[in-house]
Structures are given as C-alpha cells and as structure tokens.
Design a protein around this motif. Structure first.
Motif, PDB file in Angstrom:
ATOM      1  N   ARG A  79      71.303  71.809  28.104  1.00 51.70           N
ATOM      2  CA  ARG A  79      70.645  71.113  27.002  1.00 51.70           C
ATOM      3  C   ARG A  79      69.781  69.979  27.543  1.00 51.70           C
ATOM      4  O   ARG A  79      68.694  69.722  27.035  1.00 51.70           O
ATOM      5  N   TYR A  80      70.265  69.319  28.586  1.00 51.81           N
ATOM      6  CA  TYR A  80      69.531  68.238  29.248  1.00 51.81           C
ATOM      7  C   TYR A  80      69.598  68.467  30.752  1.00 51.81           C
ATOM      8  O   TYR A  80      70.628  68.899  31.281  1.00 51.81           O
ATOM      9  N   LYS A  81      68.484  68.159  31.424  1.00 52.18           N
ATOM     10  CA  LYS A  81      68.457  68.271  32.874  1.00 52.18           C
ATOM     11  C   LYS A  81      67.647  67.114  33.430  1.00 52.18           C
ATOM     12  O   LYS A  81      66.509  66.878  33.011  1.00 52.18           O
ATOM     13  N   VAL A  82      68.258  66.379  34.346  1.00 52.60           N
ATOM     14  CA  VAL A  82      67.556  65.314  35.043  1.00 52.60           C
ATOM     15  C   VAL A  82      67.383  65.766  36.477  1.00 52.60           C
ATOM     16  O   VAL A  82      68.354  66.173  37.132  1.00 52.60           O
ATOM     17  N   ALA A  83      66.152  65.708  36.966  1.00 54.07           N
ATOM     18  CA  ALA A  83      65.863  66.141  38.327  1.00 54.07           C
ATOM     19  C   ALA A  83      65.083  65.061  39.059  1.00 54.07           C
ATOM     20  O   ALA A  83      64.298  64.323  38.458  1.00 54.07           O
ATOM     21  N   LYS A  84      65.314  64.973  40.322  1.00 59.09           N
ATOM     22  CA  LYS A  84      64.505  64.089  41.153  1.00 59.09           C
ATOM     23  C   LYS A  84      63.220  64.836  41.505  1.00 59.09           C
ATOM     24  O   LYS A  84      63.230  66.066  41.684  1.00 59.09           O
ATOM     25  N   ARG A  85      62.158  64.100  41.593  1.00 53.51           N
ATOM     26  CA  ARG A  85      60.869  64.703  41.938  1.00 53.51           C
ATOM     27  C   ARG A  85      61.014  65.515  43.227  1.00 53.51           C
ATOM     28  O   ARG A  85      61.580  65.036  44.213  1.00 53.51           O
ATOM     29  N   GLY A  86      60.521  66.746  43.168  1.00 50.40           N
ATOM     30  CA  GLY A  86      60.610  67.613  44.338  1.00 50.40           C
ATOM     31  C   GLY A  86      61.752  68.613  44.292  1.00 50.40           C
ATOM     32  O   GLY A  86      61.762  69.582  45.069  1.00 50.40           O
ATOM     33  N   GLN A  87      62.696  68.410  43.367  1.00 48.16           N
ATOM     34  CA  GLN A  87      63.815  69.343  43.239  1.00 48.16           C
ATOM     35  C   GLN A  87      63.380  70.596  42.485  1.00 48.16           C
ATOM     36  O   GLN A  87      62.429  70.570  41.700  1.00 48.16           O
ATOM     37  N   ASP A  88      64.102  71.678  42.714  1.00 53.99           N
ATOM     38  CA  ASP A  88      63.898  72.913  41.953  1.00 53.99           C
ATOM     39  C   ASP A  88      64.878  72.928  40.790  1.00 53.99           C
ATOM     40  O   ASP A  88      66.020  72.473  40.924  1.00 53.99           O
ATOM     41  N   VAL A  89      64.431  73.460  39.631  1.00 51.88           N
ATOM     42  CA  VAL A  89      65.330  73.587  38.478  1.00 51.88           C
ATOM     43  C   VAL A  89      65.239  74.999  37.910  1.00 51.88           C
ATOM     44  O   VAL A  89      64.223  75.689  38.084  1.00 51.88           O
ATOM     45  N   ALA A  90      66.314  75.419  37.255  1.00 49.34           N
ATOM     46  CA  ALA A  90      66.348  76.730  36.595  1.00 49.34           C
ATOM     47  C   ALA A  90      66.871  76.534  35.175  1.00 49.34           C
ATOM     48  O   ALA A  90      67.940  75.947  34.980  1.00 49.34           O
ATOM     49  N   LEU A  91      66.119  77.015  34.225  1.00 52.25           N
ATOM     50  CA  LEU A  91      66.464  76.877  32.811  1.00 52.25           C
ATOM     51  C   LEU A  91      66.755  78.275  32.255  1.00 52.25           C
ATOM     52  O   LEU A  91      65.988  79.211  32.473  1.00 52.25           O
ATOM     53  N   ARG A  92      67.860  78.370  31.508  1.00 52.06           N
ATOM     54  CA  ARG A  92      68.301  79.681  31.040  1.00 52.06           C
ATOM     55  C   ARG A  92      68.102  79.847  29.553  1.00 52.06           C
ATOM     56  O   ARG A  92      68.267  78.896  28.784  1.00 52.06           O
ATOM     57  N   CYS A  93      67.743  81.080  29.161  1.00 54.29           N
ATOM     58  CA  CYS A  93      67.596  81.423  27.748  1.00 54.29           C
ATOM     59  C   CYS A  93      68.324  82.731  27.484  1.00 54.29           C
ATOM     60  O   CYS A  93      68.073  83.738  28.155  1.00 54.29           O
ATOM     61  N   ASP A  94      69.199  82.722  26.474  1.00 52.19           N
ATOM     62  CA  ASP A  94      69.908  83.922  26.050  1.00 52.19           C
ATOM     63  C   ASP A  94      69.428  84.236  24.629  1.00 52.19           C
ATOM     64  O   ASP A  94      69.835  83.563  23.680  1.00 52.19           O
ATOM     65  N   PRO A  95      68.545  85.229  24.470  1.00 54.59           N
ATOM     66  CA  PRO A  95      67.968  85.467  23.142  1.00 54.59           C
ATOM     67  C   PRO A  95      68.950  86.174  22.213  1.00 54.59           C
ATOM     68  O   PRO A  95      70.051  86.562  22.625  1.00 54.59           O
ATOM     69  N   ILE A  96      68.551  86.337  20.981  1.00 55.76           N
ATOM     70  CA  ILE A  96      69.355  87.084  20.021  1.00 55.76           C
ATOM     71  C   ILE A  96      69.432  88.544  20.498  1.00 55.76           C
ATOM     72  O   ILE A  96      68.429  89.126  20.906  1.00 55.76           O
ATOM     73  N   SER A  97      70.626  89.095  20.439  1.00 56.13           N
ATOM     74  CA  SER A  97      70.852  90.453  20.913  1.00 56.13           C
ATOM     75  C   SER A  97      69.918  91.444  20.218  1.00 56.13           C
ATOM     76  O   SER A  97      69.786  91.435  18.994  1.00 56.13           O
ATOM     77  N   GLY A  98      69.239  92.264  21.031  1.00 55.89           N
ATOM     78  CA  GLY A  98      68.354  93.278  20.465  1.00 55.89           C
ATOM     79  C   GLY A  98      66.922  92.835  20.285  1.00 55.89           C
ATOM     80  O   GLY A  98      66.046  93.653  19.974  1.00 55.89           O
ATOM     81  N   HIS A  99      66.665  91.550  20.457  1.00 53.82           N
ATOM     82  CA  HIS A  99      65.283  91.079  20.298  1.00 53.82           C
ATOM     83  C   HIS A  99      64.449  91.512  21.501  1.00 53.82           C
ATOM     84  O   HIS A  99      64.779  91.232  22.645  1.00 53.82           O
ATOM     85  N   VAL A 100      63.338  92.150  21.213  1.00 56.05           N
ATOM     86  CA  VAL A 100      62.478  92.704  22.248  1.00 56.05           C
ATOM     87  C   VAL A 100      61.610  91.619  22.894  1.00 56.05           C
ATOM     88  O   VAL A 100      61.405  91.583  24.093  1.00 56.05           O
ATOM     89  N   SER A 101      61.096  90.725  22.046  1.00 51.55           N
ATOM     90  CA  SER A 101      60.127  89.729  22.514  1.00 51.55           C
ATOM     91  C   SER A 101      60.797  88.409  22.855  1.00 51.55           C
ATOM     92  O   SER A 101      61.676  87.945  22.118  1.00 51.55           O
TER      93      SER A 101
END
Lengths: 116, 113
Positions: free
Chosen positions: A9-31
């Motif tokens: 929900r919140y991510k604090v990163a230091k400049r230069g760090q890599d981040v990964a954000l996840r999304c789990d869509p509604i089941s069956g949604h194509v787009s």
C-alpha cells in the motif's frame, strides 16, 4: 478475489533503489492497466495488458520502468534506479473484456511510492 | 494541448445547490465518456458513462454530451457534503483495439454544509 488488490500500500525507497509493485486483478478480467497519479493530478496511462500480452507501453516514462503479466493474471510494475520524480500513486485497474468501448474500469487502492 | 481538460477548481457549492463540472476533449473521434469520483486517498470509482449526444440522468447525477463542441459535463443536483471529492473526466478515444481510457486532471468539489 472480490476486487483489485495492490501491494504494498505504501513504499518508501531511497533514490537509486529498485522497487516492484504488485497488482492482482479481478479473476477473469482480460484487460489490465497501470496508471501513475501525481499529487493533485489525474491518472496518467502507463501500460496495458490483454491477458499476458503487453499491447501498449507508450506511457512508460523511461526504460527504467518495466511491467509484466506472465500468466495473464497478476502483474508487476518494476521501477529501476528510482528517482524523486517517480514519487506518485501507482494505480492498477482491470476490466472484463476488450474493445467494447463501454467497459468500466475497476481500480485497486494503489501503491503510494515515495522516493527520498 | 492536453487530450482531456477540466475546470481547474476547486469548486465550492452550498449544500442543496447544483454543482456543474465541465470537460473538453481534443480528439473528435472519441466515442465513450466517463465520470469517475475519487475521494481523497482513495481510488477512482465510476459514477456515470455516456456514449451519445444529449443528457443521461442517474439519480442526482446528469451527464451531458455534445460531440460537436467536444464537451462533456456532469451536473450534481441537491449537492451533499458526501459529494465532496475530485471528479475525473475520462475519454475512450476509440483509436485502439482495446479500451484505452485517458483521464483529465480532475476538478475538486467541496460541498459546504
């Protein structure tokens, strides 16, 4: 699940760090869409997936941004070497079909990224 | 020129009044138009969609579309404090095979009790 789920929900990163954000869509949604929303602005389109295919990445700000949806469900937005200008809320949205022109977008709660 | 533009706001109206929100778009071929509401710190939610010229009413909300003028509006009648939010105009230009939706910058509405 019942809705679109994003983590963290919140991510604090230091400049230069890599981040990964996840999304789990509604089941069956194509787009699946990723948007970036800066404070006080509307959502800006980043990229679009139809199942596992990334059909449009025209909105990605730079080659530091990368998105994938390998099995056509969960998607990850990765930002390499984060910069302060990357600070924003990253919204994921999904919709059931493709190209109907009428589809409602279902949004997740977003990930608020702060780069220090 | 931005693809979708809205009144910069913020807009303040007294409780019970009519709130009028305006939006213009640049692509004359645009086909579908949406109004999303976004409460502070929350994600956008769809409140109205409109596809043909004229008015569309849903409860206290009326969307109006004029394709010749490339103009969309949202009227909120009998405004309530719970209507205080940012209203995002969104357009599907129809240029892509999928539903690419472009958002405007939003107009902040405050309904004063």
């Amino acid at each position: 699940g019942a809705g679109v789920s994003q983590s963290p929900r919140y991510k604090v990163a230091k400049r230069g760090q890599d981040v990964a954000l996840r999304c789990d869509p509604i089941s069956g949604h194509v787009s699946l869409f990723w948007y970036q929303q800066a404070l006080g602005q509307g959502p800006e389109f980043l990229t679009y997936f139809q199942n596992e295919a990334q059909l449009d990445k025209s909105g990605l700000p730079s080659d530091r941004f990368f998105a994938e949806r390998p099995e056509g469900s969960v998607s990850t937005l990765k930002i390499q070497r984060t910069q302060q200008e990357d600070s924003a809320v990253y919204l994921c949205a999904s919709s059931l079909t493709v190209g109907q022109g009428t589809e409602k977008l279902f949004f997740g709660s977003g990930t608020q990224l702060s780069v220090l | 020129q931005k693809e979708v533009e809205q009144n910069s706001g913020p807009l303040s109206v007294p409780e019970g009044a009519i709130a009028s929100l305006n939006c213009t778009y640049s692509d004359r071929g645009s086909q579908s138009f949406f109004w999303y509401r976004q409460y502070s710190g929350k994600s956008p939610e769809l409140i109205m969609s409109i596809y043909s010229n004229g008015d569309k009413e849903d409860g206290r909300f009326t969307a109006q579309l004029n394709k010749a003028s490339q103009y969309v509006s949202l009227l909120i009648r009998d405004s309530q404090p719970s209507d205080s939010a940012t209203y995002l105009c969104a357009v599907n230009t129809g240029k892509t095979s999928y539903d690419k939706v472009i958002f405007g910058p939003g107009t902040s509405l405050s309904v004063i009790p």
